[in-house]
Design a protein around this motif. Structure first.
Motif, mmCIF file in Angstrom:
data_model
loop_
_atom_site.group_PDB
_atom_site.id
_atom_site.type_symbol
_atom_site.label_atom_id
_atom_site.label_comp_id
_atom_site.label_asym_id
_atom_site.label_seq_id
_atom_site.Cartn_x
_atom_site.Cartn_y
_atom_site.Cartn_z
ATOM 1 N N SER A 304 0.832 -1.200 0.000
ATOM 2 C CA SER A 304 0.000 0.000 0.000
ATOM 3 C C SER A 304 0.864 1.247 0.000
ATOM 4 O O SER A 304 0.369 2.364 0.113
ATOM 5 N N ALA A 309 0.102 -1.425 -5.348
ATOM 6 C CA ALA A 309 -1.236 -1.859 -4.945
ATOM 7 C C ALA A 309 -1.224 -3.371 -4.792
ATOM 8 O O ALA A 309 -0.254 -4.043 -5.159
ATOM 9 N N LEU A 488 -7.354 -1.143 -4.783
ATOM 10 C CA LEU A 488 -7.567 -0.445 -6.048
ATOM 11 C C LEU A 488 -9.017 0.021 -6.170
ATOM 12 O O LEU A 488 -9.933 -0.615 -5.640
#
Length: 619
Positions: A304, A309, A488
């Motif tokens: 993160s 991601a 996401l």
């Protein structure tokens, strides 16, 4: 070709003579008789000049491939005696020319030459690496067996078995640089899609009974744990194991790997290897994708940061009660294909045999649940204690993410079909076998057998076995459901498509184990074991690049078909001046020649022609 005649003879016979180089062996053969000196005087005043003209004309036709060579056979000729106990095949493989084309584009010769300069080795490291790599694809076996079969390749490479072992030590010493070199140079062969990086682990067993103990590093004096340790094997073998972690790009091509001891939690190898990947990428952003076993809180938190991601599968059974209530609450579900509202009740009960419901049967329902708050996600977090120990604790931490829940009628019916078959097997065990003698496991059919012990007034309890209907009903609750966790905000279908592509990394492991003979491993030392897997990894990379080139050419074939074709592309030495193809034409062969332009689809080859092809490939 040249003119040959006996210069001491008063009446020499003029021949056109062909020079043949077959590997390191050179021979000559008279392929055409021009005539005797006295006989030629009837057609020319200068027979020698005439003979030279005939040779020149013959060479021109030979270069154009228009010459017919007559070959004589003596059917009474015997095989040349050897001291070998068993007969060997005289067929020579040229299918490795295709693999050599990709290997050469990886520029490994440059890297290995630089690595060799730092040692006192006098053998050619690149030649050894080439044929160890090709052997993994064409004839996977032990290093000794590979050495014994070097004469099955057209080049007939020559090096000693001890050189293989010494080379493996050099290879392991250059571990990080070697893998990084492979990644960067593979981008010159095909475009690498590093927007998504898939990660997974597998294990490999060894044919030994005792695991490795601790040892002291000679350089640092540090006490290190042995590499081969007991652990959980998917094959249920009692042998010590090592663990391989593998990163793969969005095109199914390996990026890098790591080899660790099996006793370590597989989640602990993800972040260290990923840090190396980040360095190789130069800080480029990407999406980390893995299954639930490699999606711990630490891994999700790490991905993160830095613009990265994550997309990881999420176990619904491990979610908190609050989150499970949100999953099974039959509202806010939509069809994945058109985003139209639907319900799980409707998805479970529509008539799937009605042709009008065919699209619905192929569709899925989904909902998105916000999980970006301090709730129990069934994840574990590593906490460092004051005594230095690392303690794994259930984590309740804030992590911006969402969980995508999907439901598939097809998946539900498949899972129930499998379970019903297992229940029937469990019933047969109850009817015909002693339950205590049957092996048990968390996913075995015996999980449906429930034991009840009863006794009276201190008497010895007696056991009664029945089918556990409560467990069956509990499992049915989750049929058809699937969950993915991500940070996401992209389209749901796009996220699920990325997650679905994880099967490619499982395919990589299957190729390594089934086709390339990466297991069992017979090496004992840590360095040799790691070098063995580096060679296997090189073979996997070369093969995956080959597959990608075929896909770009517009053709796709199974692993079986591609490898079988390469293995069967053998030639046989008819005479020293001629090789005959011992393989047939095929769609794979046609496509390989179309992609690489090597012209390996002919019935006959001259040694000179094959030598030119090889020289062209190797630059």
């Amino acid at each position: 070709m040249k003119l040959y005649y006996d210069k001491k003879s008063p009446n020499p016979t003029y021949f056109i003579q062909l020079g043949i180089r077959n590997g390191e062996k050179t021979t000559t053969k008279n392929v055409k008789r021009i005539g005797r000196h006295l006989d030629l005087l009837s057609i020319t005043p200068d027979p020698l000049a005439y003979a030279k003209q005939q040779v020149e004309a013959f060479n021109n036709e030979y270069r154009d491939g228009k010459v017919d060579l007559s070959i004589q056979f003596d059917f009474s000729e015997k095989l040349i005696a050897t001291g070998d106990v068993a007969s060997k095949s005289s067929a020579l493989n040229i299918g490795y020319f295709i693999l050599q084309h990709i290997y050469n584009d990886l520029k490994l010769e440059d890297f290995l030459r630089g690595a060799q300069k730092k040692t006192k080795a006098t053998f050619d490291c690149n030649t050894i690496n080439r044929f160890l790599t090709f052997a993994r694809v064409l004839n996977p076996a032990s290093k000794l067996d590979t050495f014994d079969k070097l004469d099955t390749y057209y080049e007939q490479p020559s090096f000693d078995y001890q050189h293989i072992l010494r080379f493996m030590d050099i290879l392991e010493k250059n571990y990080d640089g070697y893998l990084e070199h492979l990644f960067h140079n593979s981008g010159n062969i095909v475009k690498r899609d590093t927007s998504v990086c898939y990660f997974d682990c597998t294990n490999y067993y060894f044919e030994i009974e005792q695991e490795d103990g601790e040892y002291i590093d000679e350089a640092t004096g540090e006490i290190l744990k042995g590499l081969r340790k007991y652990g959980k094997s998917k094959d249920h073998k009692p042998n010590p194991l090592v663990q391989m972690g593998l990163f793969m790009d969005g095109g199914g091509i390996p990026i890098s790997m790591c080899i660790d001891t099996e006793s370590d939690n597989e989640q602990t190898c993800a972040i260290p290897l990923e840090k190396k990947i980040i360095s190789m990428f130069g800080g480029q952003k990407f999406i980390y994708c893995a299954d639930a076993g490699l999606g711990s809180l630490n891994i999700r938190k790490f991905n993160s940061m830095g613009g990265r991601a994550f997309i990881v599968t999420q176990s619904i059974k491990k979610l908190s009660e609050q989150m499970q209530n949100a999953v099974f609450n039959d509202c806010d579900y939509r069809r994945l294909s058109n985003n139209a509202p639907t319900t799980i009740e409707h998805m479970k009960n529509f008539d799937r045999f009605d042709e009008e419901n065919r699209a619905l049967y192929d569709d899925k329902a989904y909902k998105v649940i916000d999980a970006g708050r301090a709730i129990d996600l069934g994840l574990y977090e590593d906490r460092l204690c004051k005594n230095g120990r690392i303690l794994k604790t259930m984590s309740k931490a804030f992590l911006p993410q969402k969980i995508i829940i999907t439901f598939s009628r097809k998946a539900m019916e498949y899972q129930r079909f499998i379970r019903n078959a297992q229940i029937e097997r469990a019933k047969k065990i109850l009817a015909h076998k002693n339950v205590e003698d049957v092996k048990k496991g968390p996913n075995d059919v015996t999980r449906f057998i429930k034991r009840t012990s009863t006794g009276k007034n201190g008497e010895k309890a007696s056991d009664h076995y029945t089918i556990d209907q409560a467990l069956i009903d509990k499992e049915k609750k989750y049929d058809g459901y699937y969950a993915v966790a991500t940070n996401l905000d992209d389209d749901v279908q796009a996220i699920l498509n990325i997650s679905d592509y994880r099967y490619k990394i499982e395919e990589c492991f299957r190729i390594l184990k089934t086709y390339f003979g990466a297991r069992p491993v017979f090496h004992q030392g840590r360095k040799r074991i790691i070098a063995h897997f580096m060679i296997c990894y090189t073979a996997l990379l070369v093969y995956r690049l080959l597959e990608k080139k075929l896909d770009q050419y517009g053709t796709h074939f199974t692993t079986d078909n591609i490898i079988e074709t390469l293995r069967n592309m053998n030639v046989v030495n008819i005479t020293d001046s001629l090789y005959a193809a011992a393989y047939t034409a095929s769609n794979v062969c046609t496509s390989l020649n179309g992609v690489f332009g090597l012209g390996l689809d002919k019935k006959y080859y001259q040694p000179k022609e094959l030598n030119k092809k090889l020289k062209k490939i190797m630059g």
